[in-house]
Design a protein around this motif. Structure first.
Motif, PDB file in Angstrom:
ATOM      1  N   LEU A 175      38.411  42.782  38.406  1.00 45.23           N
ATOM      2  CA  LEU A 175      37.917  42.713  37.025  1.00 45.23           C
ATOM      3  C   LEU A 175      36.732  41.771  36.885  1.00 45.23           C
ATOM      4  O   LEU A 175      35.946  41.897  35.933  1.00 45.23           O
ATOM      5  CB  LEU A 175      39.047  42.278  36.095  1.00 45.23           C
ATOM      6  N   SER A 176      36.604  40.796  37.755  1.00 47.43           N
ATOM      7  CA  SER A 176      35.500  39.847  37.657  1.00 47.43           C
ATOM      8  C   SER A 176      34.178  40.431  38.144  1.00 47.43           C
ATOM      9  O   SER A 176      33.112  39.902  37.835  1.00 47.43           O
ATOM     10  CB  SER A 176      35.828  38.581  38.455  1.00 47.43           C
ATOM     11  N   VAL A 177      34.247  41.509  38.924  1.00 49.25           N
ATOM     12  CA  VAL A 177      33.019  42.130  39.425  1.00 49.25           C
ATOM     13  C   VAL A 177      32.436  43.023  38.335  1.00 49.25           C
ATOM     14  O   VAL A 177      33.178  43.763  37.674  1.00 49.25           O
ATOM     15  CB  VAL A 177      33.328  42.941  40.706  1.00 49.25           C
ATOM     16  N   PRO A 178      31.126  43.004  38.104  1.00 42.96           N
ATOM     17  CA  PRO A 178      30.541  43.893  37.084  1.00 42.96           C
ATOM     18  C   PRO A 178      30.657  45.354  37.480  1.00 42.96           C
ATOM     19  O   PRO A 178      30.862  45.695  38.646  1.00 42.96           O
ATOM     20  CB  PRO A 178      29.082  43.437  37.004  1.00 42.96           C
ATOM     21  N   LEU A 179      30.525  46.241  36.510  1.00 45.22           N
ATOM     22  CA  LEU A 179      30.637  47.669  36.746  1.00 45.22           C
ATOM     23  C   LEU A 179      29.498  48.161  37.626  1.00 45.22           C
ATOM     24  O   LEU A 179      28.361  47.661  37.530  1.00 45.22           O
ATOM     25  CB  LEU A 179      30.638  48.426  35.422  1.00 45.22           C
ATOM     26  N   PRO A 180      29.765  49.154  38.495  1.00 48.27           N
ATOM     27  CA  PRO A 180      28.687  49.655  39.368  1.00 48.27           C
ATOM     28  C   PRO A 180      27.528  50.275  38.610  1.00 48.27           C
ATOM     29  O   PRO A 180      26.381  50.202  39.054  1.00 48.27           O
ATOM     30  CB  PRO A 180      29.405  50.683  40.249  1.00 48.27           C
ATOM     31  N   ARG A 181      27.806  50.902  37.458  1.00 48.61           N
ATOM     32  CA  ARG A 181      26.717  51.547  36.721  1.00 48.61           C
ATOM     33  C   ARG A 181      25.787  50.540  36.064  1.00 48.61           C
ATOM     34  O   ARG A 181      24.669  50.888  35.661  1.00 48.61           O
ATOM     35  CB  ARG A 181      27.291  52.476  35.647  1.00 48.61           C
ATOM     36  N   LYS A 182      26.252  49.286  35.960  1.00 48.88           N
ATOM     37  CA  LYS A 182      25.417  48.257  35.370  1.00 48.88           C
ATOM     38  C   LYS A 182      24.709  47.412  36.423  1.00 48.88           C
ATOM     39  O   LYS A 182      23.953  46.498  36.065  1.00 48.88           O
ATOM     40  CB  LYS A 182      26.252  47.354  34.461  1.00 48.88           C
ATOM     41  N   CYS A 183      24.992  47.689  37.697  1.00 50.48           N
ATOM     42  CA  CYS A 183      24.362  46.945  38.782  1.00 50.48           C
ATOM     43  C   CYS A 183      23.179  47.757  39.311  1.00 50.48           C
ATOM     44  O   CYS A 183      23.364  48.893  39.779  1.00 50.48           O
ATOM     45  CB  CYS A 183      25.363  46.667  39.904  1.00 50.48           C
TER      46      CYS A 183
END
Length: 239
Positions: free
Chosen positions: A222-230
């Motif tokens: 949950l702490s990792v940002p979403l892939p579509r926002k990276c």
């Protein structure tokens, strides 16, 4: 009525009667004397035409002459199909004639006692007058067994597992009076004292337990940002 109210209610005077009044602007000659003819406005021809009443056109007679081509014309199949009357919808029934005829079976039928009872008007209790007190309605004999059981004098019995509300004052046992609390219990019973900001309290200090905690895999996910926002960073090499 005072002069403040009487003056606005008076009609305005006609300023055209003062023909000899000198104008404020400088004129080489005095204005011409206005006559009654100059006071009447003249309408333009277009406006005068609009003010006239419109004359209705003569309608043609109901019997008009038909051309020779219309008398000898032959309609097409599509035109004959459209000229047919529209059929009624499925399930349509014509209106009943008035008065509706009654069959012989209905005229010679004998009504049953139940039908005669239902045909009688319903008896209603008269409404009490507003000045008089309302009297209790008489109890009819049409009460059911369940209604008579509910109206009995004995109240409904409580459920065997039902527990009543506990009284506000109840006796305290001897063991509770002679109980010696533990050190941890005394610590929890004391109110938590927190200093204010101006007393040296820092709300951003992280405790030692929070620093030494090991997060779970779900927390790390949950702490990792979403892939579509990276968005991948593109390295640029400058010459």
């Amino acid at each position: 009525m005072g002069p403040e109210i009487q003056q606005p209610s008076d009609s305005t005077s006609d300023q055209l009667k003062y023909l000899d009044r000198q104008t404020v602007q400088w004129l080489e000659r005095k204005p011409s004397v206005k006559t009654e003819a100059t006071k009447q406005p003249k309408l333009a021809p277009t406006w005068a035409d609009l003010t006239r009443t419109r004359t209705s056109r003569i309608r043609l007679a109901p019997k008009t002459k038909l051309s020779k081509w219309a008398l000898h014309a032959f309609p097409s199949e599509r035109l004959c199909q459209l000229a047919q009357p529209r059929p009624h919808a499925t399930g349509w029934q014509p209106e009943l004639p008035l008065p509706t005829p009654v069959s012989k079976a209905s005229l010679t039928a004998v009504a049953s006692p139940r039908i005669c009872k239902l045909a009688q008007p319903r008896m209603r209790c008269p409404e009490p007058e507003p000045n008089n007190k309302s009297e209790p309605r008489p109890i009819t004999h049409l009460t059911s067994i369940h209604l008579s059981m509910l109206a009995s004098e004995f109240p409904r019995a409580e459920h065997p597992l039902y527990q009543r509300h506990r009284s506000a004052c109840w006796p305290v046992s001897i063991s509770a009076r002679n109980y010696i609390p533990s050190k941890r219990l005394l610590e929890l019973s004391c109110p938590k004292i927190r200093k204010d900001v101006y007393d040296g309290y820092d709300p951003f200090v992280v405790s030692h337990a929070a620093l030494c905690v090991n997060p779970s895999p779900r927390t790390l996910q949950l702490s990792v940002p979403l892939p579509r926002k990276c968005t991948p960073k593109v390295s640029r090499h400058y010459m």
